[in-house]
Structure formats: structure tokens, C-alpha cells
Design an enzyme around this catalytic site. Structure first.
Site, short mmCIF file in Angstrom:
data_model
loop_
_atom_site.label_atom_id
_atom_site.label_comp_id
_atom_site.label_asym_id
_atom_site.label_seq_id
_atom_site.Cartn_x
_atom_site.Cartn_y
_atom_site.Cartn_z
N ARG A 187 5.80 16.04 42.86
CA ARG A 187 7.46 14.77 42.07
C ARG A 187 6.67 13.74 40.84
O ARG A 187 5.35 13.82 41.32
CB ARG A 187 8.07 13.77 42.50
CG ARG A 187 7.60 12.96 43.64
CD ARG A 187 8.46 12.38 44.95
NE ARG A 187 7.62 10.88 45.45
CZ ARG A 187 7.78 11.06 46.33
NH1 ARG A 187 9.45 11.66 47.27
NH2 ARG A 187 7.08 9.85 47.47
N THR A 189 5.49 11.12 38.87
CA THR A 189 4.68 10.22 39.04
C THR A 189 4.34 8.93 37.73
O THR A 189 3.91 7.83 38.01
CB THR A 189 3.23 10.15 39.78
OG1 THR A 189 2.10 10.83 38.26
CG2 THR A 189 3.35 11.48 40.73
N TRP A 200 -4.35 18.94 29.63
CA TRP A 200 -3.36 20.42 28.94
C TRP A 200 -4.05 21.25 28.27
O TRP A 200 -4.28 21.94 27.76
CB TRP A 200 -1.64 20.05 29.58
CG TRP A 200 -1.28 20.34 30.12
CD1 TRP A 200 -0.77 18.95 31.27
CD2 TRP A 200 -1.47 21.01 30.85
NE1 TRP A 200 -0.06 19.56 32.15
CE2 TRP A 200 -0.66 20.43 32.16
CE3 TRP A 200 -1.61 22.67 31.67
CZ2 TRP A 200 -0.27 21.29 33.29
CZ3 TRP A 200 -1.46 23.51 32.26
CH2 TRP A 200 -0.77 22.79 33.08
N SER A 239 1.32 28.90 31.15
CA SER A 239 2.39 28.32 30.68
C SER A 239 3.13 28.11 31.61
O SER A 239 3.97 26.81 31.38
CB SER A 239 3.30 29.48 29.33
OG SER A 239 3.99 28.32 28.55
N HIS A 242 2.57 25.66 33.47
CA HIS A 242 2.65 24.13 33.25
C HIS A 242 4.18 24.07 33.31
O HIS A 242 4.42 22.90 33.65
CB HIS A 242 2.49 24.47 31.85
CG HIS A 242 2.47 23.01 31.00
ND1 HIS A 242 2.30 22.75 29.89
CD2 HIS A 242 2.20 21.70 30.97
CE1 HIS A 242 1.75 21.31 29.79
NE2 HIS A 242 2.30 20.71 30.39
N CYS A 381 -4.40 11.15 38.06
CA CYS A 381 -3.74 10.69 38.89
C CYS A 381 -3.47 11.89 40.03
O CYS A 381 -3.96 12.93 40.12
CB CYS A 381 -2.21 11.32 38.66
SG CYS A 381 -0.84 11.02 39.39
N CYS A 384 -1.39 14.72 41.02
CA CYS A 384 -1.19 14.88 40.24
C CYS A 384 -1.99 16.10 40.80
O CYS A 384 -2.32 17.52 40.51
CB CYS A 384 -1.10 15.47 38.91
SG CYS A 384 0.25 13.63 38.35
#
Ligand SMILES: *[C@@H]1O[C@H](CO)[C@@H](O)[C@H](O)[C@H]1NC(C)=O
Ligand SMILES: *[C@@H]1O[C@H](CO)[C@@H](O)[C@H](O)[C@H]1NC(C)=O
Length: 455
Positions: A187, A189, A200, A239, A242, A381, A384
Site C-alpha cells: 500500500r 508508503t 523506474w 509498463s 508499473h 523502501c 516496496c
């Protein structure tokens, strides 16, 4: 019949790929349409329409999949979150509380899961235990029974399988820990800004086949883009991943953060910033379309690997016999549902040209993807990083299934050859990763409704 479909789908896919690059469509009026203009009606690459996928996913697959993923077998994922980033040094660890990952206490995880990474059958288990014991005792080869030696050989073989698309964590490392995925949900963060962008950017810039850099298109239909079908597909998978992650973050946004209470929920503004056609200069709707592409690819992989899970000796082993049997039944129910989806993507349109060329391309594909899985170790993170690693490993496993020669050679009538194997890690990541995309498709329905209330 199958071949004709394959050809048709392949051609449609190529045409679609061409078309999707331009997207100079007039933006539609309403807030909902501005995000969803490209995801309605036919998705040309599978001759199926979004509405069919939505219905299939949201009402038949999604609820059962959620059930399955709550089981012990699927909720505990072993992961090494301490691997150093292989590409640069300056990772600023995100200090936010919401980035933290709480690993399991050692007594939380069922023994059946912990003792060995991969449980296949009771017979295999006892062999492995014998091996482990022998290893602990520092046994030399002669002291092992012939059967055990064979098993050892087989296990080693699985480990360095050349089919792998991911650089898997060394889960025997002391740094690898079990994480309860249900207690550490993906979720929002607060991890964003330059650090998140860098990840990315590296993924897209350095590792996706960029249109300009490819000089030798294989598919004449795609030559306008200077990129063959496979390379564009690679880009679209990334993509789509993402996009999927951003759908989750928008759907589990930290709406309220006081010392008394934290509340996560839908943030429509955040969703619009990621996917609104005007706010993203046309990119957003295309990203959502790529999300469906990713969905179809993983769906196809699951339908293809059904025979592997159907083997009588396959178990979702946790040590709880009754629960394990029930879980396997649920798993097969879900897989048969998936198999019944009438309009599967045809991966045979990939790597279909000249054999040598195709093999080189496949190898390229694999190297790039492995690289992306390593980049996940650079995510600052930890929460993540956990979900990034899980989802790339899941997608990597799907690709391994789709392109495994071992599987292809023996499908579909005779079932996959016994040389084909998935480790527990691969199985857990495959289904959890698909669960995330399935959740995204379901969440799109929610956002569609929320946006309709705007205007
Ligand atoms: C929703 O997200 C936007 C950023 O896209 C943010 O500015 C806003 O504060 C968020 N809303 C809530 C209620 O947190
Ligand atoms: C792997 O990633 C690194 C860092 O982004 C890059 O320098 C390298 O060229 C990549 N290799 C491949 C095969 O993509």
C-alpha cells in the site's frame, strides 16, 4: 485451428502494437473516460474485450484467488531484503514507518514450510531430509544411498535451471527471512520523489528495449516503430507492472494519519494523476491497457502450467494434511477456471521467426529481465522492495513457464515433462503476483465508479 488463431492473434497483436504507439486520440469528456478511454471494448491483442476480462476476473477468479492467498502456503514468502544493490551505492534507506517490513518470528511459520524450500511429495521429502542430514554431517558421496545421490543431483539441476528469468534470492542465506504477506500489505508508503523515480528510470531507460536503439526490426509490421513484437511486449509488461503497482498505491492511499488512527483507502486524485489522459499527456490510458496485457500474459502462463499442479504427487506442503489437501483442491479449481477462459493470449506469436534469431532474442529477453529483478535490490523502501521483488519474481516465473522448452515439448496432451519444476518460492510468487494484478483489475472497477461520481 489453433495455428490459425495463433496467426490471427499474432497479426492483430502486431497491428495493435503499432497502433498503441501513437494514441493521438481526442480526449473524451468525462473524468472516467479520460482514464479509461483505451480500456473498453476490444483489446485487439487477444480478440477479447475488456468487459469479458473484467467479468471473468472480478466475479469468478478474484474472490477464490484471495481465499487461496490467505492460506499458510501462500502467505509466507522467504525473501532477502538485505542484498546489496549491485548498481550503485547511494541508496538512501527510506526511514518512514510505513516502509518497514516486519519479518516473521521463527515460530510463526509452519515447520513444513521452513524445513526445505520445496516440498514435492512425501517420498521426495524423506529423501531431501536424508540429503540435508548427510550434508550437515559433512558426508561424502559414498555414504549416500544411490537414490539419495540421484535426488541430490536432481535438486542441484533444478537450482541452476537455465530457464530462469529472475535472479532468485539465495534463500539459504542467513539474511533471507520469512515475511507474512498478509501482515505487510502492499500500500501507499510515501516512498516517492527522486529515489523512486530513479528506480523506474533505470528500469525503463537502461533495461527496456528503447525504440531508437533497435536497428533491426524482426517483424515487418512493427518496423514503423523500429521495434519487433517481442521487444515491445517486454516494454509493455514492465509498463503494466508499473501501472498495477500504482493502482494499488492509489487504492490503499494513506488518507488519514494521526497518532490515534491510520486509514487507507481510495484516492481518486492520485489515480487521476497517474492515469488521466490529459494529466499524463496520453500516457495514462496506455498504461492501463498494458496492465491488461500483463494480466493476459500471466493468465496464459497459469493455464499452461496446469498439468504440473495436477500431478498426483504434487502438494502444497505445510505439514497440515487436511488443509494441504483442501488448498490443492482450491488451487486446481482456480486453475481449471483459468483454463476455461476462452480467449487466451497466444505466446507462439513470440519468438516464432528464424530459430537462431528467435533464440538470441529470447536470451536477450531473459538477460534484461534478470537485470530488472536485480534492480529491485536498489529500492530504498523495504516494503516496496518486498513487493517489487515478489512481483518481478512472479512475472519471471510466468515467462519461464511460457518459454520453457521442457514444457512446450510435452504440452498439452501428455502434460509437462518431469524435468519441469517450480520451487516453492516460484509458486508463491507466481500466484501472489497474479493476485496483485487480479486485484488491480478489480480496483479499476471501483475507480471507474468513483470517477463517474465526479462528473
Ligand atoms: C490524494 O492524493 C493527492 C496527491 O495525488 C494528495 O495531494 C491528497 O492530499 C490526497 N488526499 C487525501 C485525502 O489524502
Ligand atoms: C543491467 O543494468 C545495468 C544498470 O542499469 C546496466 O548498466 C546494464 O547495461 C544492464 N544490462 C542489461 C543486459 O540490460
Amino acid at each position: 485451428m489453433g495455428r490459425r488463431w495463433g496467426l490471427l492473434v499474432g497479426v492483430l497483436g502486431a497491428v495493435w502494437l503499432l497502433g498503441s504507439g501513437q494514441g493521438g486520440r481526442q480526449p473524451a469528456e468525462s473524468a472516467a473516460q479520460r482514464c479509461f478511454c483505451q480500456v473498453s471494448g476490444y483489446l485487439d491483442d487477444c480478440t477479447c474485450d475488456v468487459e469479458t476480462i473484467d467479468r471473468f476476473n472480478n466475479y469468478r477468479l478474484f474472490p477464490r484467488l484471495q481465499n487461496l492467498l490467505e492460506s499458510d502456503y501462500f502467505r509466507y514468502y522467504k525473501v532477502n531484503l538485505k542484498r546489496p544493490c549491485p548498481f550503485w551505492n547511494d541508496i538512501s534507506q527510506c526511514g518512514r514507518r510505513d516502509c518497514a517490513v516486519k519479518p516473521c518470528q521463527s515460530d510463526e511459520v509452519p515447520d513444513g514450510i521452513k524445513s526445505v524450500s520445496y516440498k514435492y511429495s512425501e517420498e521426495a521429502n524423506s529423501l531431501i531430509e536424508e540429503c540435508e542430514q548427510a550434508e550437515r554431517l559433512g558426508a561424502v558421496d559414498e555414504s549416500l544411498s544411490e537414490e539419495t545421490q540421484k535426488a541430490v543431483l536432481q535438486w542441484t539441476k533444478h537450482d541452476d535451471s537455465s530457464d530462469n528469468f529472475c535472479e532468485a534470492d539465495d534463500i539459504q542465506s542467513p539474511d533471507a527471512e520469512y515475511v507474512d504477506l498478509l501482515l505487510n500489505p502492499e500500500r501507499y508508503t510515501g516512498y516517492k520523489g527522486p529515489d523512486a523515480w530513479k528506480i523506474w528510470n533505470v528500469i525503463y531507460e537502461e533495461n527496456c528495449f528503447k525504440p531508437q536503439t533497435i536497428k533491426r526490426p524482426l517483424n515487418p509490421l512493427a518496423s514503423g516503430q523500429g521495434l519487433c513484437v517481442e521487444k515491445r511486449a517486454f516494454y509493455r509488461l514492465i509498463s503494466g507492472l508499473h501501472a498495477s503497482i500504482n493502482v494499488h498505491l492509489s487504492a490503499r492511499y494513506l488518507l488519514q494519519d494521526t497518532w490515534l488512527e491510520k486509514k487507507w483507502g481510495h484516492n481518486v486524485t492520485e489515480f487521476q494523476q497517474r492515469f488521466d489522459g490529459i494529466l499524463t499527456k496520453g500516457e495514462g490510458p496506455r498504461r492501463l491497457k498494458n496492465l491488461y496485457f500483463l494480466y493476459l500474459i500471466e493468465l496464459r502462463a497459469l493455464s499452461k502450467v496446469v498439468p504440473f499442479f495436477e500431478r498426483p504427487d504434487f502438494q502444497l506442503f505445510t505439514g497440515n494434511k487436511i488443509q494441504d489437501a483442501e488448498n490443492k483442491m482450491l488451487l486446481l479449481e482456480i486453475l481449471h477456471e483459468i483454463k476455461s477462459f476462452p480467449l487466451h493470449f497466444d505466446e507462439n506469436s513470440f519468438f516464432a521467426g528464424d530459430k537462431k534469431e528467435a533464440n538470441k532474442l529470447k536470451e536477450d529477453f531473459r538477460l534484461h529481465f534478470r537485470n530488472i529483478s536485480r534492480i529491485m535490490d536498489c529500492v530504498g523502501c523495504l516494503k516496496c522492495r518486498l513487493w517489487g521483488k515478489l512481483q518481478t519474481q512472479g512475472l519471471g516465473t510466468a515467462l519461464k513457464i511460457l518459454f520453457s522448452e521442457k514444457l512446450i515439448a510435452n504440452m498439452p496432451e501428455s502434460g509437462p515433462s518431469y524435468e519441469f519444476h517450480l520451487t516453492r518460492q516460484e509458486i508463491v510468487s507466481l500466484f501472489n503476483a497474479f493476485g496483485r494484478i487480479s486485484t488491480s483489475v478489480k480496483e479499476l472497477e471501483n475507480f471507474r465508479k468513483l470517477l463517474q461520481n465526479i462528473h
